[in-house]
Design an enzyme around this catalytic site. Structure first.
Site, short mmCIF file in Angstrom:
data_model
loop_
_atom_site.label_atom_id
_atom_site.label_comp_id
_atom_site.label_asym_id
_atom_site.label_seq_id
_atom_site.Cartn_x
_atom_site.Cartn_y
_atom_site.Cartn_z
N LYS A 15 100.10 84.40 12.07
CA LYS A 15 100.51 84.77 13.43
C LYS A 15 102.00 84.54 13.66
O LYS A 15 102.70 85.41 14.15
CB LYS A 15 99.68 84.01 14.48
CG LYS A 15 98.20 84.33 14.44
CD LYS A 15 97.39 83.49 15.41
CE LYS A 15 97.42 82.01 15.12
NZ LYS A 15 96.80 81.60 13.85
N GLU A 88 101.70 80.37 19.84
CA GLU A 88 100.73 79.37 20.31
C GLU A 88 100.23 79.71 21.72
O GLU A 88 100.08 78.85 22.59
CB GLU A 88 101.33 77.96 20.27
CG GLU A 88 101.87 77.54 18.93
CD GLU A 88 100.82 77.38 17.84
OE1 GLU A 88 99.61 77.37 18.15
OE2 GLU A 88 101.20 77.26 16.66
#
Length: 192
Positions: A15, A88
């Site tokens: 990610k 995040e």
């Protein structure tokens, strides 16, 4: 029309690497971006998005009290932004996700949010739940289980590698604390 994107995956799917690549693509074309990362993630240097393959970039840390829309509006007034990127994103509050939507809808700036979908018990994080509900585009980033199937779950383990089924939702860690597994192996690990 600017869109709100949610790129989600299990641990170790890349990610942060994907986020940093997207940021690089904008900057390479002379476009300004603004990066955010969760202040609670203290595995690396504060205020830095760091990928496991060694890429990194400075970012504005956020916590539950950060007004993301105000931060972006201030930066956008000084240097028009082409994109906002959030790492995040599972640690966002529902209010902050609404702020990200407002950045798209009112300021016309696309927002790319990257994060986990679920915690170590298979439960949605607040930020992920809200993003799944209102994002314009949902993109799953694939990770691989030990068996070769797609990993969708995050198994928390102790120092000896034993599965942990109870505890607080947020415990920062990397490969030392979490394993990305398919649902079958996740369920089997917790049952043993």
């Amino acid at each position: 029309m600017a869109k709100l994107y949610f790129y989600y995956a299990s641990m170790n799917a890349g990610k942060s690497t994907n986020l940093l690549q997207a940021d690089f693509n904008y900057r390479e074309r002379g476009m300004a971006t603004m990066l955010f990362t969760a202040a609670v993630d203290d595995r690396f240097r504060p205020g830095t998005i760091t990928s496991r393959i060694g890429l990194e970039a400075p970012a504005t840390p956020f916590d539950a009290q950060t007004d993301l829309a105000a931060c972006v509006a201030s930066q956008h007034a000084a240097d028009p932004l082409a994109c906002v990127l959030v790492d995040e994103a599972q640690f966002l509050t529902g209010i902050q996700v609404a702020q990200l939507a407002r950045i798209c809808d009112s300021m016309g700036i696309p927002v790319l949010a990257y994060g986990l979908r679920t915690d170590f018990q298979g439960r949605l994080f607040e930020g992920a739940a809200r993003l799944l509900a209102i994002a314009d585009s949902l993109v799953e980033i694939k990770s691989v289980c030990v068996c070769g199937r797609k990993a969708t779950m995050n198994l928390r383990v102790d120092a000896e590698g034993n599965p942990i089924a109870e505890g607080k939702q947020t415990e920062i860690g990397g490969n030392d604390r979490y394993l990305a597994l398919c649902r079958r192996h996740f369920t089997e690990a917790l049952a043993s």
